[in-house]
Design a protein around this motif. Structure first.
Motif, mmCIF file in Angstrom:
data_model
loop_
_atom_site.group_PDB
_atom_site.id
_atom_site.type_symbol
_atom_site.label_atom_id
_atom_site.label_comp_id
_atom_site.label_asym_id
_atom_site.label_seq_id
_atom_site.Cartn_x
_atom_site.Cartn_y
_atom_site.Cartn_z
ATOM 1 N N ALA A 1 0.816 -1.220 0.000
ATOM 2 C CA ALA A 1 0.000 0.000 0.000
ATOM 3 C C ALA A 1 0.844 1.263 0.000
ATOM 4 O O ALA A 1 0.543 2.219 0.711
ATOM 5 C CB ALA A 1 -0.949 0.012 1.198
ATOM 6 N N ARG A 2 1.894 1.284 -0.800
ATOM 7 C CA ARG A 2 2.778 2.440 -0.838
ATOM 8 C C ARG A 2 2.647 3.164 -2.165
ATOM 9 O O ARG A 2 2.624 2.549 -3.230
ATOM 10 C CB ARG A 2 4.227 2.010 -0.600
ATOM 11 C CG ARG A 2 4.425 1.290 0.716
ATOM 12 C CD ARG A 2 5.875 1.138 1.080
ATOM 13 N NE ARG A 2 6.491 2.418 1.373
ATOM 14 C CZ ARG A 2 7.718 2.533 1.898
ATOM 15 N NH1 ARG A 2 8.429 1.461 2.180
ATOM 16 N NH2 ARG A 2 8.224 3.719 2.134
ATOM 17 N N SER A 3 2.575 4.487 -2.089
ATOM 18 C CA SER A 3 2.547 5.306 -3.291
ATOM 19 C C SER A 3 3.972 5.543 -3.763
ATOM 20 O O SER A 3 4.920 5.501 -2.977
ATOM 21 C CB SER A 3 1.859 6.642 -3.007
ATOM 22 O OG SER A 3 0.537 6.435 -2.586
ATOM 23 N N ALA A 4 4.117 5.797 -5.055
ATOM 24 C CA ALA A 4 5.450 5.986 -5.617
ATOM 25 C C ALA A 4 5.435 7.071 -6.674
ATOM 26 O O ALA A 4 4.476 7.214 -7.436
ATOM 27 C CB ALA A 4 5.969 4.680 -6.212
ATOM 28 N N GLY B 1 -0.350 4.730 -7.318
ATOM 29 C CA GLY B 1 -0.887 4.265 -6.056
ATOM 30 C C GLY B 1 -1.513 2.907 -6.269
ATOM 31 O O GLY B 1 -1.648 2.430 -7.394
ATOM 32 N N VAL B 2 -1.893 2.240 -5.197
ATOM 33 C CA VAL B 2 -2.378 0.870 -5.277
ATOM 34 C C VAL B 2 -3.746 0.743 -4.635
ATOM 35 O O VAL B 2 -4.026 1.357 -3.619
ATOM 36 C CB VAL B 2 -1.409 -0.093 -4.556
ATOM 37 C CG1 VAL B 2 -1.870 -1.532 -4.702
ATOM 38 C CG2 VAL B 2 -0.006 0.087 -5.076
ATOM 39 N N ARG B 3 -4.612 -0.062 -5.243
ATOM 40 C CA ARG B 3 -5.841 -0.474 -4.572
ATOM 41 C C ARG B 3 -6.119 -1.925 -4.929
ATOM 42 O O ARG B 3 -5.681 -2.415 -5.970
ATOM 43 C CB ARG B 3 -7.026 0.394 -5.004
ATOM 44 C CG ARG B 3 -7.363 0.321 -6.478
ATOM 45 C CD ARG B 3 -8.667 1.066 -6.772
ATOM 46 N NE ARG B 3 -8.883 1.135 -8.210
ATOM 47 C CZ ARG B 3 -8.841 2.272 -8.915
ATOM 48 N NH1 ARG B 3 -8.560 3.411 -8.311
ATOM 49 N NH2 ARG B 3 -9.049 2.264 -10.211
ATOM 50 N N GLU C 1 3.414 5.070 5.515
ATOM 51 C CA GLU C 1 4.781 4.859 5.056
ATOM 52 C C GLU C 1 5.187 5.992 4.112
ATOM 53 O O GLU C 1 4.349 6.538 3.392
ATOM 54 C CB GLU C 1 4.898 3.525 4.320
ATOM 55 C CG GLU C 1 4.627 2.303 5.181
ATOM 56 C CD GLU C 1 5.744 2.030 6.151
ATOM 57 O OE1 GLU C 1 6.850 2.593 5.972
ATOM 58 O OE2 GLU C 1 5.524 1.252 7.096
ATOM 59 N N PRO C 2 6.469 6.347 4.085
ATOM 60 C CA PRO C 2 6.914 7.401 3.165
ATOM 61 C C PRO C 2 6.632 7.039 1.709
ATOM 62 O O PRO C 2 6.643 5.873 1.329
ATOM 63 C CB PRO C 2 8.434 7.474 3.425
ATOM 64 C CG PRO C 2 8.616 6.924 4.795
ATOM 65 C CD PRO C 2 7.572 5.863 4.946
ATOM 66 N N VAL C 3 6.366 8.073 0.909
ATOM 67 C CA VAL C 3 6.205 7.892 -0.535
ATOM 68 C C VAL C 3 7.561 7.505 -1.121
ATOM 69 O O VAL C 3 8.592 8.080 -0.759
ATOM 70 C CB VAL C 3 5.685 9.179 -1.190
ATOM 71 C CG1 VAL C 3 5.608 9.032 -2.701
ATOM 72 C CG2 VAL C 3 4.330 9.562 -0.609
ATOM 73 N N LEU C 4 7.572 6.523 -2.013
ATOM 74 C CA LEU C 4 8.806 6.069 -2.635
ATOM 75 C C LEU C 4 9.089 6.882 -3.890
ATOM 76 O O LEU C 4 8.175 7.200 -4.651
ATOM 77 C CB LEU C 4 8.704 4.591 -2.986
ATOM 78 C CG LEU C 4 8.527 3.649 -1.793
ATOM 79 C CD1 LEU C 4 8.130 2.260 -2.269
ATOM 80 C CD2 LEU C 4 9.801 3.575 -0.971
ATOM 81 N N VAL C 5 10.350 7.223 -4.104
ATOM 82 C CA VAL C 5 10.750 7.997 -5.280
ATOM 83 C C VAL C 5 11.801 7.201 -6.039
ATOM 84 O O VAL C 5 12.839 6.846 -5.486
ATOM 85 C CB VAL C 5 11.307 9.380 -4.903
ATOM 86 C CG1 VAL C 5 11.578 10.199 -6.163
ATOM 87 C CG2 VAL C 5 10.338 10.120 -3.988
ATOM 88 N N THR C 6 11.505 6.912 -7.320
ATOM 89 C CA THR C 6 12.403 6.122 -8.145
ATOM 90 C C THR C 6 12.829 6.939 -9.365
ATOM 91 O O THR C 6 12.394 8.065 -9.568
ATOM 92 C CB THR C 6 11.714 4.826 -8.603
ATOM 93 O OG1 THR C 6 10.641 5.161 -9.487
ATOM 94 C CG2 THR C 6 11.159 4.050 -7.427
ATOM 95 N N GLY C 7 13.654 6.331 -10.194
ATOM 96 C CA GLY C 7 14.081 6.975 -11.429
ATOM 97 C C GLY C 7 15.351 7.793 -11.241
ATOM 98 O O GLY C 7 15.809 8.041 -10.120
#
Length: 511
Positions: free
Chosen positions: A253-256, A267-269, A421-427
């Protein structure tokens, strides 16, 4: 490599293909990339001969296998750019150059396609269709290139082409299908209503399978390293779910936020249907923690539903929206305008106390916008330039403008909410400490960098999961959480309101 079986990930990006080998300890032990050029025969057109992809992929795999020194390969996973359309001819070759995800040649047909979808009650496709989507590109081919369209055997999405070339098997996964604007997420099949509305024959639609299912084995070819012949290849998925997979976004359930060539908010559902075919046990707790909007009202929110399924039995819904110009805009400024590739040096010149002042503003939608405005005519703009403006000022304005664009995107999509939880940042953009802090302060939420976790890594991990028939793994590769600076957040909120006031001005000028 001590004889351990490895898994390979192939990531077909916009400007290069990246391949990596993953060991049993989930560490990347070798990686290779090969660049290629995208063609722009007319303004706004973006296309590429798929054989150029294949040549670069084979070259990269050959170099990777040489680094592995005879270590056996257990499986291959493929991921890459979503939406890009690859038409396959009756004889099995690419029918024409692939139409890229950021191609806007179809803009003049968008209203007609929307009218057709609305008349057919294909509301899900109506909500998601845009330039670059498979639905609109296929309609463009039918209208503008009818002789080619008549020779169309099947359409694929970018990474599907690599799977096809490796195995000889035509197909796609639920992610690529669900983002085509030709899919019904409720029935989890191709949308008959959308297909009929656009006059697309049923036989051109590829089979849809779970991302971790085996598409086939690598077939012998003069271009493929013989060490890979016979190795199973999974169906694979798009780059955004692939990047989310090893981070646990699909189960935790973590946004990215992805700061790549384009910027993506995910986001996830859990899936809306109940029963054995309609939910993923690992994601039952996922929805309410991430989304502020009720699931039943999602149809009124912008953002594209992305369906992900490992084996075609349990399903997880992502929702994603994009900022079309993200890392590409920062690269434009630093490499073409500032004439340097030293991103870190420009970051060091930025006065961190100056963040959020709103003295120099940047509107980031340089090549149109899909999710928020569905307007391919939008263009970028600076506001507040003075003779004293420095390259550091321009760079700060670009990073802030993209952050404000993401903030608007998150508010309109309803994500992320106040997550636990903290938002994840990728790239690639996640390597910039100051950009990360700007994003944290704009959103008012803690974030974690996960820049080392790439889509290719995710594809290799999915291949490993398929080969080992296991689904257990823990989050790895995350940086320390970055906390909000309350004073900077207040400054950014004032600047953000100013940014919102600029939007109608820009849209008026863009015509």
């Amino acid at each position: 490599m001590n004889g351990e079986a490895l898994c390979i990930g192939v990531d077909l990006g916009t400007s290069s293909v990246k391949v990596c080998a993953l060991g049993a300890n989930r560490r990347v032990c070798a990686e290779v990339s090969r660049a290629y050029e995208v063609d722009a025969p007319r303004p706004g057109w973006r296309e590429i001969d798929p054989e150029r992809w294949w040549e670069a992929t084979c070259n990269a795999l050959d170099a990777l296998v040489a680094q592995l020194r005879g270590a056996p390969v257990a499986a291959i996973g493929v991921t890459g750019q979503m939406h890009t359309l690859v038409p396959i001819a009756i004889e099995g070759s690419a029918l024409r150059p692939a139409l890229m995800w950021n191609d806007v040649r179809t803009a003049s047909l968008l209203d007609e396609v929307r009218d057709r979808l609305q008349a057919a009650d294909a509301y899900e496709s109506l909500r998601s269709v845009s330039t670059g989507s498979a639905a609109l590109n296929l309609f463009w081919m039918r209208r503008v290139e009818p002789e080619l369209f008549d020779r169309l055997k099947c359409f694929l999405i970018g990474p599907d082409w690599i799977v096809y070339k490796l195995t000889g098997v035509l197909g796609t996964d639920f992610c690529e299908a669900s983002t085509s604007s030709l899919f019904d997420t409720k029935s989890r099949t191709w949308s008959d209503a959308a297909r009929a509305a656009l006059g697309l024959p049923e036989e051109i639609f590829p089979q849809i399978r779970g991302s971790l299912e085996i598409a086939g084995d690598v077939v012998s070819s003069v271009h493929i390293p013989q060490e890979l012949v016979g190795v199973p290849v999974i169906v694979g998925t798009g780059d955004n779910p692939a990047a989310a997979y090893p981070l646990g976004c699909l189960t935790e359930a973590r946004s990215a936020l992805s700061l790549g060539t384009s910027g993506v908010l995910m986001g996830v559902r859990h899936a809306r249907r109940s029963g054995s075919q309609g939910s993923c046990q690992d994601s039952q707790h996922a929805a309410d923690a991430v989304f502020t909007a009720d699931v039943a009202q999602d149809a009124d929110l912008p953002g594209k539903t992305v369906l992900f399924s490992p084996h075609g039995r349990h399903f997880i819904e992502l929702v994603q929206g994009s900022i079309q110009s993200c890392g590409s805009t920062r690269a434009w400024l630093i490499e073409r305008i500032c004439n340097t590739k030293d991103y870190a040096a420009i970051d060091q010149d930025i006065d961190r106390v100056a963040t959020g002042r709103g003295e120099l503003m940047f509107f980031p939608h340089m090549s149109g916008e899909k999710t928020l405005f569905s307007d391919p005519s939008l263009r970028g703009a600076f506001f507040g330039l003075t003779p004293e403006t420095s390259r550091a000022d321009l760079s700060l304005a670009v990073m802030e403008g993209i952050a404000y664009g993401f903030k608007q995107l998150s508010e309109c999509m309803g994500i992320p909410a106040d997550t636990s939880e903290p938002v994840l940042v990728t790239g690639g953009g996640s390597k910039s400490a100051i950009w990360l802090q700007i994003l944290v302060d704009v959103f008012g939420l803690p974030m974690q960098a996960a820049g080392s976790v790439s889509a290719g890594f995710g594809a290799a991990l999915m291949a490993q999961q398929a080969a080992c028939e296991t689904t257990s793994f823990s989050l790895q590769g995350l940086g320390d959480p970055i906390e909000v600076d309350p004073e900077a957040h207040l400054r950014h909120m004032a600047a953000y309101q100013k940014y919102l006031g600029l939007i109608e001005v820009v849209r008026l000028v863009s015509g």
